[in-house]
Design an enzyme around this catalytic site. Structure first.
Site, short mmCIF file in Angstrom:
data_model
loop_
_atom_site.label_atom_id
_atom_site.label_comp_id
_atom_site.label_asym_id
_atom_site.label_seq_id
_atom_site.Cartn_x
_atom_site.Cartn_y
_atom_site.Cartn_z
N GLY A 178 0.82 -1.21 0.00
CA GLY A 178 0.00 0.00 0.00
C GLY A 178 0.86 1.26 0.00
N ASN A 180 -7.20 4.44 9.43
CA ASN A 180 -6.71 3.21 10.05
C ASN A 180 -6.75 3.21 11.57
OD1 ASN A 180 -4.69 5.17 9.05
ND2 ASN A 180 -3.30 4.03 10.36
N GLY A 182 -2.52 -6.03 -0.08
CA GLY A 182 -2.87 -7.44 0.08
C GLY A 182 -3.05 -7.89 1.52
N HIS A 183 -2.14 -7.44 2.40
CA HIS A 183 -2.14 -8.05 3.75
C HIS A 183 -3.24 -7.52 4.66
CE1 HIS A 183 0.10 -4.96 6.31
NE2 HIS A 183 0.26 -4.46 5.11
N CYS A 196 1.94 1.49 12.81
CA CYS A 196 2.95 2.16 12.00
C CYS A 196 3.54 3.38 12.73
CB CYS A 196 2.37 2.63 10.68
SG CYS A 196 1.25 1.46 9.95
N1 PLP Z 1 -2.65 3.33 4.11
C1 PLP Z 1 -3.34 2.98 5.20
C2 PLP Z 1 -4.61 3.69 5.53
C3 PLP Z 1 -2.86 1.96 6.03
O1 PLP Z 1 -3.54 1.62 7.13
C4 PLP Z 1 -1.65 1.31 5.68
C5 PLP Z 1 -1.08 0.27 6.57
O2 PLP Z 1 -1.36 0.22 7.75
C6 PLP Z 1 -0.99 1.70 4.51
C7 PLP Z 1 -1.52 2.72 3.75
C8 PLP Z 1 0.29 1.04 4.08
O3 PLP Z 1 0.05 -0.24 3.59
P1 PLP Z 1 1.25 -1.31 3.49
O4 PLP Z 1 1.46 -1.83 4.87
O5 PLP Z 1 0.75 -2.36 2.55
O6 PLP Z 1 2.42 -0.59 2.96
#
Ligand code: PLP
Length: 379
Positions: free
Chosen positions: A70, A150, A201-202, A326
């Site tokens: 993502g 998120n 994907g995850h 994150c």
């Molecule tokens: N955008 C949002 C809203 C997310 O919650 C996340 C991951 O927590 C991402 C982007 C990033 O995705 P990825 O972990 O696949 O890089």
């Protein structure tokens, strides 16, 4: 009992995704660009996966670009759009509560001289449509707004962006980070009025290390990864077929969105009800708005630091997160922007559901939270 309630951080790969990834690793391991039958077999699989993704987005297969995650999709959308449109203007609109994979590219663009306007959010984590309309002008080249947040699950009025762009006669491209929405709400870029849409994907019981970017037909963005020219030249690098196959299988395995939604809403409502009923007033405060996506529930038990609650629950097999996985160690920017008082932010916990969670898990979790409050408040 084990209750995994951290599905916004990542999800357990479903059996369909594991089987598809294994099959790609074992039997379809060729390079999709190779011009022989081993390559052809991998390329056929890639074509099937692209069609699957297109079916779920109600898009055309050539509008689907597979990426590494993502984060990769968001970076490609933002830097790609800005590089393509920089001669048309200097203004970019986003929000105060984007994921770091949008916010940090925005900070980089600011350093490079672009004007970045961040729309504020209300107490429920939603931007105002009026603010959005007022922010867009003829010099706006990109609007990047997440669909579902998120940390709190707030849902943004993404369709309003298209109306704002049309009204302002702006050349802006509209990007929507749908990483937390895809597989939970209908994500149909054409209906949303989005030019660029990210998914991962995850977050949908697929593998890690794969994402996608929907790029509307006729839209020009420029790549930032240069190399072999895979994915229509927008995302060079040999396609990770096991991950892509797992992602596509996970999309098909999602099943009925409405049915999943109502199952998860029942779980969320039950958890809220039990938390509020079992604990004296002010012991638990819900931070997510009433209209938030039920898959994400953010609450605080004021006086009990988030990490103390998280560890107490973890020792009992209940896995939740503090803020977003994150942004480890930082006070949540999202909750700060929602003007939640510091003592509530410092005790905030995020529970995030998947369609696989059960009522039994919710009952056990509610009991563990009450035990935590009873035990930890004594000290
Ligand atoms: N955008 C949002 C809203 C997310 O919650 C996340 C991951 O927590 C991402 C982007 C990033 O995705 P990825 O972990 O696949 O890089």
């Amino acid at each position: 009992m084990e209750c995994y309630l951290d599905n916004s951080a990542t999800t357990k790969p479903c059996s369909e995704a594991v089987d598809a990834a294994m099959d790609a690793l074992t039997n379809r391991w060729g390079n999709p660009s190779s011009l022989h039958s081993v390559g052809d077999s991998a390329n056929d699989l890639l074509t099937e996966c692209r069609k699957t993704a297109a079916k779920h987005l109600k898009a055309s297969p050539d509008e689907v670009i597979f990426t590494g995650c993502g984060t990769d999709s968001n970076n490609l959308a933002i830097f790609g759009a800005v590089r393509a449109l920089k001669r048309r203007g200097n203004r970019i609109i986003t929000t105060d509560i984007e994921h770091p994979s949008v916010e940090l590219p925005m900070q980089r663009l600011e350093e490079d001289g672009f004007e970045v306007v961040r729309l504020p959010v209300d107490k429920d984590g939603r931007i105002s449509v009026t603010d959005l309309k007022n922010a867009v002008n003829k010099k706006t080249i990109l609007i990047s707004i997440m669909y579902v947040n998120n940390e709190v699950g707030s849902i943004q009025p993404i369709k309003a962006a298209r109306a704002a762009v049309t009204k302002a006669a702006s050349p802006a491209l509209i990007h929507c980070d749908c990483v937390q929405a895809f597989g939970k709400l209908p994500v149909v870029p054409r209906q949303m009025g989005a030019d660029l849409v990210s998914a991962s994907g995850h977050k949908i019981h697929g593998p890690k290390g794969v994402g996608l970017l929907y790029v509307k037909k006729g839209i020009r963005i420029l790549p930032y990864l240069l190399g072999g020219g895979q994915e229509r030249g927008l995302r060079s690098g040999t396609e990770a077929m096991p991950n892509i196959a797992g992602f596509a299988a996970a999309m098909d395995a999602v099943g009925d969105l409405d049915q999943n939604y109502s199952h998860v809403k029942t779980l969320r409502d039950s958890l809220v009800e039990q938390l509020l009923a079992q604990n004296p007033e002010t012991s638990v405060v819900i931070n997510s708005g009433e209209d938030a996506l039920p898959y994400v529930l953010n609450f605080s038990a004021p006086g009990i630091p988030s990490e103390v609650m998280r560890n107490f629950l973890s020792e009992r097999g209940v896995y939740v997160s503090t803020g977003s996985a994150c942004s480890k160690g930082h006070r949540s920017r999202v909750l700060e922007e929602m003007k939640i008082p510091p003592e509530r932010i410092d005790s905030a916990v995020r529970v995030s559901f998947s369609r696989f969670n059960t009522q039994e898990e919710v009952d056990y979790t509610a009991q563990c939270v009450s035990d935590a409050i009873a035990t930890l408040r004594k000290h």
